[in-house]
Design a protein around this motif. Structure first.
Motif, PDB file in Angstrom:
ATOM      1  N   SER A 225       0.802  -1.283  -0.042  1.00 31.12           N
ATOM      2  CA  SER A 225      -0.034  -0.018   0.017  1.00 31.12           C
ATOM      3  C   SER A 225       1.016   1.123   0.023  1.00 31.12           C
ATOM      4  O   SER A 225       0.287   2.409  -0.205  1.00 31.12           O
ATOM      5  CB  SER A 225      -0.776   0.235   1.245  1.00 31.12           C
ATOM      6  N   THR A 226       2.266   0.979   0.195  1.00 26.75           N
ATOM      7  CA  THR A 226       3.272   2.209   0.195  1.00 26.75           C
ATOM      8  C   THR A 226       3.989   2.487  -1.402  1.00 26.75           C
ATOM      9  O   THR A 226       4.444   3.368  -1.350  1.00 26.75           O
ATOM     10  CB  THR A 226       4.225   2.080   1.097  1.00 26.75           C
ATOM     11  N   GLY A 227       3.356   1.363  -2.131  1.00 20.23           N
ATOM     12  CA  GLY A 227       4.070   1.551  -3.575  1.00 20.23           C
ATOM     13  C   GLY A 227       5.113   0.721  -3.856  1.00 20.23           C
ATOM     14  O   GLY A 227       5.768   0.566  -4.891  1.00 20.23           O
ATOM     15  N   GLU A 228       5.659   0.139  -2.705  1.00 16.77           N
ATOM     16  CA  GLU A 228       6.885  -0.762  -2.918  1.00 16.77           C
ATOM     17  C   GLU A 228       6.391  -2.062  -3.610  1.00 16.77           C
ATOM     18  O   GLU A 228       5.403  -2.498  -3.439  1.00 16.77           O
ATOM     19  CB  GLU A 228       7.441  -1.158  -1.616  1.00 16.77           C
ATOM     20  N   THR A 229       7.281  -2.483  -4.523  1.00 14.25           N
ATOM     21  CA  THR A 229       6.929  -3.682  -5.586  1.00 14.25           C
ATOM     22  C   THR A 229       8.140  -4.731  -5.440  1.00 14.25           C
ATOM     23  O   THR A 229       9.029  -4.551  -5.883  1.00 14.25           O
ATOM     24  CB  THR A 229       6.640  -3.149  -6.915  1.00 14.25           C
ATOM     25  N   LYS A 230       7.869  -5.898  -5.442  1.00 16.78           N
ATOM     26  CA  LYS A 230       8.828  -6.960  -5.508  1.00 16.78           C
ATOM     27  C   LYS A 230       8.131  -8.128  -6.203  1.00 16.78           C
ATOM     28  O   LYS A 230       6.765  -8.405  -6.072  1.00 16.78           O
ATOM     29  CB  LYS A 230       9.210  -7.472  -4.328  1.00 16.78           C
ATOM     30  N   THR A 231       9.112  -8.804  -7.014  1.00 17.77           N
ATOM     31  CA  THR A 231       8.344 -10.059  -7.629  1.00 17.77           C
ATOM     32  C   THR A 231       9.172 -11.115  -7.163  1.00 17.77           C
ATOM     33  O   THR A 231      10.337 -11.306  -6.730  1.00 17.77           O
ATOM     34  CB  THR A 231       8.666 -10.261  -9.159  1.00 17.77           C
ATOM     35  N   TYR A 232       8.422 -12.443  -7.018  1.00 16.48           N
ATOM     36  CA  TYR A 232       9.237 -13.712  -6.720  1.00 16.48           C
ATOM     37  C   TYR A 232       9.802 -13.966  -7.993  1.00 16.48           C
ATOM     38  O   TYR A 232       9.533 -13.931  -9.230  1.00 16.48           O
ATOM     39  CB  TYR A 232       8.042 -14.757  -6.160  1.00 16.48           C
ATOM     40  N   PRO A 233      10.860 -15.080  -8.021  1.00 14.76           N
ATOM     41  CA  PRO A 233      11.349 -15.711  -9.189  1.00 14.76           C
ATOM     42  C   PRO A 233      10.003 -16.499  -9.628  1.00 14.76           C
ATOM     43  O   PRO A 233       9.059 -16.808  -9.324  1.00 14.76           O
ATOM     44  CB  PRO A 233      12.341 -16.991  -8.476  1.00 14.76           C
ATOM     45  N   VAL A 234      10.371 -16.545 -11.115  1.00 12.91           N
ATOM     46  CA  VAL A 234       9.269 -17.207 -12.026  1.00 12.91           C
ATOM     47  C   VAL A 234       9.535 -19.010 -11.672  1.00 12.91           C
ATOM     48  O   VAL A 234      10.360 -19.363 -11.660  1.00 12.91           O
ATOM     49  CB  VAL A 234       9.633 -16.945 -13.551  1.00 12.91           C
ATOM     50  N   VAL A 235       8.208 -19.286 -11.587  1.00 14.11           N
ATOM     51  CA  VAL A 235       7.932 -20.800 -11.503  1.00 14.11           C
ATOM     52  C   VAL A 235       7.559 -21.376 -12.878  1.00 14.11           C
ATOM     53  O   VAL A 235       6.795 -20.795 -13.598  1.00 14.11           O
ATOM     54  CB  VAL A 235       6.921 -21.135 -10.418  1.00 14.11           C
ATOM     55  N   GLU A 236       7.769 -22.750 -13.016  1.00 18.32           N
ATOM     56  CA  GLU A 236       7.231 -23.380 -14.035  1.00 18.32           C
ATOM     57  C   GLU A 236       6.092 -24.538 -13.811  1.00 18.32           C
ATOM     58  O   GLU A 236       6.266 -24.953 -12.450  1.00 18.32           O
ATOM     59  CB  GLU A 236       8.443 -24.177 -14.642  1.00 18.32           C
ATOM     60  N   MET A 237       4.915 -24.573 -14.349  1.00 12.76           N
ATOM     61  CA  MET A 237       3.863 -25.241 -13.720  1.00 12.76           C
ATOM     62  C   MET A 237       3.807 -26.480 -14.795  1.00 12.76           C
ATOM     63  O   MET A 237       3.946 -26.708 -15.984  1.00 12.76           O
ATOM     64  CB  MET A 237       2.848 -24.697 -13.839  1.00 12.76           C
ATOM     65  N   GLU A 238       3.992 -27.893 -14.057  1.00 15.14           N
ATOM     66  CA  GLU A 238       3.684 -29.223 -14.653  1.00 15.14           C
ATOM     67  C   GLU A 238       2.226 -29.749 -14.539  1.00 15.14           C
ATOM     68  O   GLU A 238       1.924 -29.756 -13.377  1.00 15.14           O
ATOM     69  CB  GLU A 238       4.662 -30.237 -14.445  1.00 15.14           C
ATOM     70  N   PHE A 239       1.524 -30.039 -15.536  1.00 15.99           N
ATOM     71  CA  PHE A 239      -0.052 -30.049 -15.336  1.00 15.99           C
ATOM     72  C   PHE A 239      -0.158 -31.638 -15.496  1.00 15.99           C
ATOM     73  O   PHE A 239       0.439 -32.261 -16.197  1.00 15.99           O
ATOM     74  CB  PHE A 239      -0.719 -29.372 -16.381  1.00 15.99           C
ATOM     75  N   HIS A 240      -1.330 -31.974 -14.805  1.00 14.24           N
ATOM     76  CA  HIS A 240      -1.723 -33.294 -15.064  1.00 14.24           C
ATOM     77  C   HIS A 240      -2.819 -33.404 -16.226  1.00 14.24           C
ATOM     78  O   HIS A 240      -3.639 -32.634 -16.346  1.00 14.24           O
ATOM     79  CB  HIS A 240      -2.936 -33.848 -13.602  1.00 14.24           C
ATOM     80  N   PRO A 241      -2.286 -34.472 -17.094  1.00 17.48           N
ATOM     81  CA  PRO A 241      -2.850 -34.053 -18.376  1.00 17.48           C
ATOM     82  C   PRO A 241      -4.668 -34.347 -18.321  1.00 17.48           C
ATOM     83  O   PRO A 241      -5.409 -33.657 -19.108  1.00 17.48           O
ATOM     84  CB  PRO A 241      -2.650 -35.180 -19.042  1.00 17.48           C
ATOM     85  N   GLU A 242      -5.128 -35.330 -17.412  1.00 15.43           N
ATOM     86  CA  GLU A 242      -6.657 -35.151 -17.456  1.00 15.43           C
ATOM     87  C   GLU A 242      -7.330 -34.178 -16.494  1.00 15.43           C
ATOM     88  O   GLU A 242      -8.068 -33.698 -16.953  1.00 15.43           O
ATOM     89  CB  GLU A 242      -6.961 -36.738 -16.934  1.00 15.43           C
ATOM     90  N   ALA A 243      -6.852 -34.136 -15.286  1.00 15.94           N
ATOM     91  CA  ALA A 243      -7.612 -33.443 -14.375  1.00 15.94           C
ATOM     92  C   ALA A 243      -7.371 -31.743 -14.434  1.00 15.94           C
ATOM     93  O   ALA A 243      -8.103 -30.944 -14.233  1.00 15.94           O
ATOM     94  CB  ALA A 243      -6.973 -33.500 -12.762  1.00 15.94           C
ATOM     95  N   ASN A 244      -6.496 -31.372 -15.433  1.00 16.90           N
ATOM     96  CA  ASN A 244      -6.162 -29.995 -16.103  1.00 16.90           C
ATOM     97  C   ASN A 244      -5.582 -29.193 -14.502  1.00 16.90           C
ATOM     98  O   ASN A 244      -6.130 -28.078 -14.299  1.00 16.90           O
ATOM     99  CB  ASN A 244      -7.107 -29.077 -16.442  1.00 16.90           C
ATOM    100  N   GLN A 245      -4.982 -29.884 -13.704  1.00 13.57           N
ATOM    101  CA  GLN A 245      -4.645 -29.547 -12.368  1.00 13.57           C
ATOM    102  C   GLN A 245      -3.071 -29.465 -12.415  1.00 13.57           C
ATOM    103  O   GLN A 245      -2.443 -30.215 -12.907  1.00 13.57           O
ATOM    104  CB  GLN A 245      -5.275 -30.247 -11.114  1.00 13.57           C
ATOM    105  N   VAL A 246      -2.421 -28.446 -11.627  1.00 11.02           N
ATOM    106  CA  VAL A 246      -1.109 -28.302 -11.550  1.00 11.02           C
ATOM    107  C   VAL A 246      -0.661 -29.484 -10.734  1.00 11.02           C
ATOM    108  O   VAL A 246      -0.891 -29.865  -9.594  1.00 11.02           O
ATOM    109  CB  VAL A 246      -0.622 -27.291 -10.788  1.00 11.02           C
ATOM    110  N   GLU A 247       0.238 -30.424 -11.284  1.00 10.01           N
ATOM    111  CA  GLU A 247       1.081 -31.446 -10.586  1.00 10.01           C
ATOM    112  C   GLU A 247       2.282 -30.955  -9.893  1.00 10.01           C
ATOM    113  O   GLU A 247       2.497 -31.535  -8.667  1.00 10.01           O
ATOM    114  CB  GLU A 247       1.419 -32.631 -11.642  1.00 10.01           C
ATOM    115  N   TYR A 248       3.158 -30.365 -10.670  1.00  7.86           N
ATOM    116  CA  TYR A 248       4.348 -29.763 -10.012  1.00  7.86           C
ATOM    117  C   TYR A 248       4.518 -28.249 -10.338  1.00  7.86           C
ATOM    118  O   TYR A 248       4.259 -27.894 -11.509  1.00  7.86           O
ATOM    119  CB  TYR A 248       5.660 -30.635 -10.812  1.00  7.86           C
ATOM    120  N   VAL A 249       4.983 -27.509  -9.052  1.00 13.28           N
ATOM    121  CA  VAL A 249       5.585 -26.198  -9.300  1.00 13.28           C
ATOM    122  C   VAL A 249       7.057 -26.141  -9.259  1.00 13.28           C
ATOM    123  O   VAL A 249       7.390 -26.669  -8.069  1.00 13.28           O
ATOM    124  CB  VAL A 249       4.848 -25.345  -8.223  1.00 13.28           C
TER     125      VAL A 249
END
Length: 384
Positions: A197-221
């Motif tokens: 709320s003071t305007g300070e901004t930070k980002t976390y490192p980029v993550v890669e997502m591997e998905f479950h082929p049927e459930a369309n849910q993330v399996e691994y981050v």
């Protein structure tokens, strides 16, 4: 303002696992918290100071709850926005703002927002009814394949479907939806932006997502994502621009596609702690949950760097199992190096329900990925 061991009250709309993990940190800082959720069995009910049972979509319930607190935040987007607008007018600080939530709650409005702000996203068409899609295909306005998305109330693979033939439309909800161009991508990436709320901004490192082929849910981050520094920088720039466009306060999780030719396209955003940031509890200097609290209270943001490589595995209910939950072989995974299970506190399992997650940390990301596979193959979320 004095937030610690004081009369200050923080309200959280939603009492699921994200709320529970936020409360690890309000406990650490001794910040008084009130939680609203529709279920008496909500995972957050035990760790907050005051638990209120009620409907998150009901105007009076949300409004009356909001009057109890000084700052109000969310752990789920599906809440009554009109009540938030009234609370804001009356001086309650609401983060994310009602305006941001209104834009994000509806996927069509969210996509139009990206177009209006020159933010890169896949081409799409908006339809008031499912039946209009068939008409558009018939008259050549839309071609197969495409991705169908319900504009509201989708989550964890619900409300999203790849449509390759007309019959794929048969069992879908009939209401408002978007048809998005199917993008051939080589990676699904995500990055969490913290904006105070003071305007300070930070980002976390980029993550890669591997998905479950049927459930369309993330399996691994997987954190950090196995991408070039140039691509990582491009992803973080797009995420920061997105957060600034929304004028967002708190955490904004930005999910993106990396196309075959290294374009970065926004898939969707979530204005709260997110599945793609769970590994930060063990792997980062500051967890996403602590960071969200720092951001909405205007406290200095914490260090977002990784201490160590981290991989997160979702624990979801096994198919053909419904009822009281058993975490089969949990002792086996706890004996593995760098493995920490988080159990969300849902008493009953059902197929693909998110019941917990496991973080695997290791100096070497490839080793962490191998252990993650062992974890995935060992633990089973079944019913009695």
């Amino acid at each position: 303002m004095n937030y610690f061991s004081s009369d200050f009250k923080l309200g959280i709309l939603g009492g699921g696992q994200l709320g529970k993990m936020l409360l690890y940190n309000t406990r650490k800082f001794d910040i008084y918290t009130c939680v609203l959720d529709s279920s008496e069995e909500a995972p957050s009910r035990l760790a907050c100071n005051k638990f209120v049972k009620g409907d998150l979509m009901d105007f009076d319930t949300v409004y009356n709850f909001g009057k109890l607190v000084d700052v109000l935040t969310i752990e789920i987007e599906n809440v009554n926005v009109q009540a938030l607008e009234k609370l804001e007018k009356e001086g309650v600080k609401v983060y994310p703002s009602a305006k941001t939530l209104r834009r994000i709650q509806n996927k069509a409005t969210q996509k139009l927002f990206y177009l209006d702000h020159n933010l890169p996203t896949a081409p799409f068409s908006r339809f008031a009814y499912l039946s209009e899609i068939e008409d558009a295909i018939d008259n050549g306005g839309l071609s197969l394949p495409f991705v169908w998305k319900a504009t509201q109330f989708g989550y964890d693979g619900n409300g999203v479907k790849i449509v390759r033939q007309l019959s794929d439309l048969n069992d879908l909800p009939k209401g408002e939806c978007i048809a998005e161009q199917l993008i051939p991508f080589k990676n699904e990436l995500a990055v969490i932006v913290a904006r105070s709320s003071t305007g300070e901004t930070k980002t976390y490192p980029v993550v890669e997502m591997e998905f479950h082929p049927e459930a369309n849910q993330v399996e691994y981050v997987i954190c950090p994502a196995r991408i070039s520094p140039e691509v990582a920088l491009k992803v973080q720039e797009v995420a920061i621009k997105t957060s600034e466009a929304y004028n967002h306060i708190g955490l904004l999780a930005v999910e993106l596609f990396q196309t075959e030719d290294d374009q970065i396209l926004i898939n969707e955003v979530a204005p709260r702690p997110h599945n793609s940031g769970h590994q930060t509890i063990e792997a980062s200097y500051t967890s996403q949950f602590e960071q969200h609290i720092r951001a909405i209270l205007g406290l200095p943001l914490g260090n977002t760097k990784n201490k160590v490589g981290g991989i997160m595995v979702n624990l979801v209910g096994a198919e053909n199992h419904t009822g009281p939950v058993i975490y089969k072989n949990i002792e086996t995974i706890m004996a593995m190096e760098g493995v920490t299970p988080h159990i969300y506190g849902k008493k009953d399992t059902r197929p693909f329900r998110k019941m917990g997650h496991v973080t695997i940390v290791n100096e070497d990301l490839d080793t962490a990925r191998q252990i993650a596979e062992e974890v995935k193959n060992s633990i089973k979320v079944i019913s009695k």
